[in-house]
Scaffold this active site. Structure first.
Site, mmCIF file in Angstrom:
data_model
loop_
_atom_site.group_PDB
_atom_site.id
_atom_site.type_symbol
_atom_site.label_atom_id
_atom_site.label_comp_id
_atom_site.label_asym_id
_atom_site.label_seq_id
_atom_site.Cartn_x
_atom_site.Cartn_y
_atom_site.Cartn_z
ATOM 1 N N SER A 35 -16.042 6.166 -36.973
ATOM 2 C CA SER A 35 -16.493 6.548 -35.623
ATOM 3 C C SER A 35 -17.421 7.757 -35.680
ATOM 4 O O SER A 35 -18.440 7.807 -34.990
ATOM 5 C CB SER A 35 -15.292 6.927 -34.752
ATOM 6 O OG SER A 35 -14.506 5.820 -34.463
ATOM 7 N N ARG A 39 -21.714 8.122 -34.913
ATOM 8 C CA ARG A 39 -22.230 9.076 -33.927
ATOM 9 C C ARG A 39 -23.112 10.129 -34.585
ATOM 10 O O ARG A 39 -24.086 10.602 -33.985
ATOM 11 C CB ARG A 39 -21.062 9.737 -33.189
ATOM 12 C CG ARG A 39 -20.376 8.764 -32.206
ATOM 13 C CD ARG A 39 -18.970 9.211 -31.912
ATOM 14 N NE ARG A 39 -18.347 8.475 -30.829
ATOM 15 C CZ ARG A 39 -17.670 7.333 -30.972
ATOM 16 N NH1 ARG A 39 -17.558 6.765 -32.160
ATOM 17 N NH2 ARG A 39 -17.105 6.746 -29.928
ATOM 18 N N ARG A 135 -17.403 -10.871 -28.832
ATOM 19 C CA ARG A 135 -16.684 -9.752 -28.186
ATOM 20 C C ARG A 135 -17.276 -9.413 -26.815
ATOM 21 O O ARG A 135 -18.474 -9.546 -26.584
ATOM 22 C CB ARG A 135 -16.683 -8.538 -29.126
ATOM 23 C CG ARG A 135 -15.900 -8.869 -30.391
ATOM 24 C CD ARG A 135 -15.794 -7.709 -31.323
ATOM 25 N NE ARG A 135 -14.995 -6.633 -30.768
ATOM 26 C CZ ARG A 135 -14.838 -5.449 -31.343
ATOM 27 N NH1 ARG A 135 -15.437 -5.203 -32.492
ATOM 28 N NH2 ARG A 135 -14.105 -4.527 -30.783
ATOM 29 N N ASP A 328 -6.339 1.233 -33.628
ATOM 30 C CA ASP A 328 -6.815 0.554 -34.839
ATOM 31 C C ASP A 328 -5.727 0.449 -35.915
ATOM 32 O O ASP A 328 -5.925 -0.217 -36.935
ATOM 33 C CB ASP A 328 -8.031 1.283 -35.412
ATOM 34 C CG ASP A 328 -9.237 1.181 -34.469
ATOM 35 O OD1 ASP A 328 -9.280 0.250 -33.643
ATOM 36 O OD2 ASP A 328 -10.129 2.045 -34.556
ATOM 37 N N LYS A 355 -10.542 -7.262 -30.384
ATOM 38 C CA LYS A 355 -11.098 -6.490 -31.508
ATOM 39 C C LYS A 355 -11.874 -7.445 -32.432
ATOM 40 O O LYS A 355 -12.256 -8.528 -32.015
ATOM 41 C CB LYS A 355 -9.964 -5.769 -32.239
ATOM 42 C CG LYS A 355 -9.292 -4.686 -31.380
ATOM 43 C CD LYS A 355 -10.232 -3.532 -31.128
ATOM 44 C CE LYS A 355 -9.595 -2.446 -30.285
ATOM 45 N NZ LYS A 355 -10.582 -1.445 -29.866
ATOM 46 N N ARG A 359 -6.141 -9.537 -32.800
ATOM 47 C CA ARG A 359 -5.239 -8.935 -33.793
ATOM 48 C C ARG A 359 -3.766 -9.201 -33.499
ATOM 49 O O ARG A 359 -2.934 -9.068 -34.409
ATOM 50 C CB ARG A 359 -5.522 -7.432 -33.904
ATOM 51 C CG ARG A 359 -6.837 -7.164 -34.616
ATOM 52 C CD ARG A 359 -7.156 -5.699 -34.785
ATOM 53 N NE ARG A 359 -8.354 -5.563 -35.622
ATOM 54 C CZ ARG A 359 -9.053 -4.448 -35.749
ATOM 55 N NH1 ARG A 359 -8.696 -3.347 -35.077
ATOM 56 N NH2 ARG A 359 -10.111 -4.408 -36.530
ATOM 57 N N ARG A 400 -9.292 -4.896 -40.929
ATOM 58 C CA ARG A 400 -7.983 -4.223 -40.810
ATOM 59 C C ARG A 400 -6.816 -5.200 -41.001
ATOM 60 O O ARG A 400 -5.750 -4.816 -41.469
ATOM 61 C CB ARG A 400 -7.874 -3.495 -39.476
ATOM 62 C CG ARG A 400 -8.936 -2.417 -39.335
ATOM 63 C CD ARG A 400 -8.550 -1.294 -38.421
ATOM 64 N NE ARG A 400 -9.733 -0.525 -38.045
ATOM 65 C CZ ARG A 400 -10.326 0.393 -38.822
ATOM 66 N NH1 ARG A 400 -9.847 0.671 -40.010
ATOM 67 N NH2 ARG A 400 -11.407 1.026 -38.401
HETATM 68 C C1 S3P Z 1 -14.089 3.284 -31.436
HETATM 69 C C2 S3P Z 1 -13.287 3.082 -30.338
HETATM 70 C C3 S3P Z 1 -12.195 2.100 -30.293
HETATM 71 C C4 S3P Z 1 -11.779 1.672 -31.698
HETATM 72 C C5 S3P Z 1 -12.964 1.339 -32.551
HETATM 73 C C6 S3P Z 1 -13.864 2.556 -32.707
HETATM 74 C C7 S3P Z 1 -15.184 4.274 -31.364
HETATM 75 O O1 S3P Z 1 -12.643 0.950 -29.600
HETATM 76 O O2 S3P Z 1 -10.906 0.565 -31.615
HETATM 77 O O3 S3P Z 1 -12.548 0.920 -33.840
HETATM 78 O O4 S3P Z 1 -15.738 4.638 -32.419
HETATM 79 O O5 S3P Z 1 -15.498 4.709 -30.251
HETATM 80 P P1 S3P Z 1 -12.522 0.826 -27.990
HETATM 81 O O6 S3P Z 1 -13.475 1.784 -27.382
HETATM 82 O O7 S3P Z 1 -12.882 -0.610 -27.701
HETATM 83 O O8 S3P Z 1 -11.084 1.126 -27.673
#
Ligand code: S3P
Length: 445
Positions: A35, A39, A135, A328, A355, A359, A400
């Site tokens: 994540s 960013r 998705r 996750d 996801k 899952r 995962r």
């Molecule tokens: C993430 C947010 C989560 C997470 C994903 C990474 C992110 O998803 O499950 O693996 O980097 O902002 P959601 O925003 O759909 O909950």
């Protein structure tokens, strides 16, 4: 980029043969947070000046994000493994890409980019692989349209997303129906380009890396209880970013070492932000022995070393309010539950169905194939702990799920064939070798 192209999932291993391990031991850092790596590249690209990113995750997802910014005219050097030097072009400096932008398997890339691209002068198209193409994107399209964005999808909901540039965006006060850091981040990134104030409220707090990183780059984002707010028109200043180790990657080792008798592992430099570490609370409530040391403050929350030793686990009713903080980690939590004594329940986790795979059904199906009694519900499952036998499980191309079953196999009485594992490279390249080094029984089929 100066580095070799990422290995394509088409060329990676398709299956693992996983068998019961000896006691696990070792001390190592886990790869960089996915994540944060996404960013860091995105915001450094929009900054004025040059940023150095250390600890960048060399995964297919995060490399796809870097390639997308290169396609929009950002120079990104890769002078060493896990290092990127991003020559920012400023918030208005991206250039129209020549073709479709490929987000690969990454929902984070697609949803955050939808927000960011909604505010550009040029048109763009975001596409992804088979899993990402299934998705839901309505959750970001709706608020972005309220801001004035023009985003179309062929079936109104799923990728590819066609974004028309040159729109004037306006700030909104958005109450998100889902607890999703991706939705929150998409709206905030569009808010950078919008007139006035953009505010996002969320039903439960989610990871706030976008907000914190924007702040670190000089954008005055207000992090409020229940959400965040920013005013459009801010510029970003380049700065160096240290990416912490990914707790989601550490999670597989925390569960494996808890379960395998005699194990002891030390994981260095793991991000332990409370919005990510619900699994620690859950495992401790089950009786796990996990200690934290060397806690320090990083740009994206606290970082610490984690030491885990084997301890007998007992099943729990997972408190629903922990779910967003371990969204996750629920697949590997289900493995812990399957190997614990007694019954565990997961509720309030319907998001797992959208996801990289469904899952809930992937975990229920795989655990049942290993002889575990699991009842699937709409938003979770009930798992009876006990012994696991060998068998064949399908990871549905979900990184995962594949790694969760590699862990499960370490406790199984027979050989476990884990199918369709190539996508492990999206988040944890090198998992297989690292796991084997610590004592996992794991090889390519
Ligand atoms: C993430 C947010 C989560 C997470 C994903 C990474 C992110 O998803 O499950 O693996 O980097 O902002 P959601 O925003 O759909 O909950």
């Amino acid at each position: 980029m100066a580095e070799a192209a990422p290995a394509s999932p088409l060329h990676g291993p398709r299956c693992w043969v996983a068998t019961r391990s000896r006691a696990l031991d070792g001390a190592f850092p886990v790869p960089g947070d996915k994540s944060v790596s996404h960013r860091a590249v995105m915001l450094a690209a929009l900054a004025d000046g040059t940023s150095r990113i250390d600890g960048f995750l060399e995964g297919e997802d995060t490399r796809a994000t870097a390639a997308i910014f290169e396609a929009m005219g950002v120079r990104i050097d890769a002078p060493a493994h896990a290092r990127r030097v991003v020559h920012g072009v400023g918030v208005d400096g991206l250039r129209a890409p020549a073709g479709t932008l490929d987000c690969g398997n990454s929902g984070t890339a697609m949803r955050l980019l939808a927000g960011l691209l909604a505010g550009q002068r040029f048109d763009s198209v975001l596409a992804g692989d088979g899993s990402l193409s299934r998705r839901p994107m309505q959750r970001v399209m709706e608020p972005l349209r309220l801001m004035g964005a023009a985003i179309a999808s062929d079936d109104g909901e799923r990728p590819p997303l066609r974004i028309s540039g040159g729109r004037s965006l306006r700030g909104i006060d958005f109450e998100s129906p889902v607890a999703s850091a991706q939705v929150k981040s998409a709206v905030l990134l569009a808010g950078l380009y919008a007139a006035g104030v953009t505010r996002v409220r969320e039903p439960r707090p989610t990871r706030d890396y976008t907000e914190r990183m924007l702040q670190a780059l000089g954008c005055p984002v207000a992090i409020e209880p229940g959400g965040a707010r920013l005013a459009g028109g801010s510029r970003l200043q380049a700065r160096d970013i240290q990416v912490p180790g990914d707790f989601s990657s550490a999670a597989f080792f925390l569960v494996a070492a808890s379960l395998v008798p005699g194990s002891s592992l030390r994981l260095h430099g793991v991000g332990v932000d409370p919005r990510r570490t619900g699994l620690l609370g859950a495992l401790r409530a089950m009786g796990a022995d996990i200690r934290e040391s060397g806690r320090r403050e990083g740009a994206c929350g606290p970082v610490a070393d984690l030491e885990v030793r084997h301890a007998p686990l007992r099943g729990i009713d997972l408190p629903e309010d922990l779910v967003p903080d371990m969204i996750d980690e629920l697949p590997v939590f289900a493995v812990a539950a399957a190997c614990a004594s007694g019954t565990s329940r997961i509720r309030g986790a319907g998001e797992l169905r959208v996801k990289e795979s469904d899952r809930i059904s992937a975990m229920a199906g795989g655990l049942q194939a290993l002889g575990v009694r699991v009842d699937e519900t709409g938003d979770g499952m009930r798992i009876e702990g006990g012994r696991l036998r060998g068998g064949r499980v399908d990871s549905h191309g979900d990184h995962r799920i594949a790694m969760a079953f590699a862990v499960a196999a370490q406790l199984a009485d027979g050989e476990v064939l884990v199918e369709d594992v190539a996508n492990v490279a999206t988040s944890f390249p090198g998992f297989e070798a690292l796991a084997r080094d610590t004592g996992f029984g794991l090889r390519c089929a």
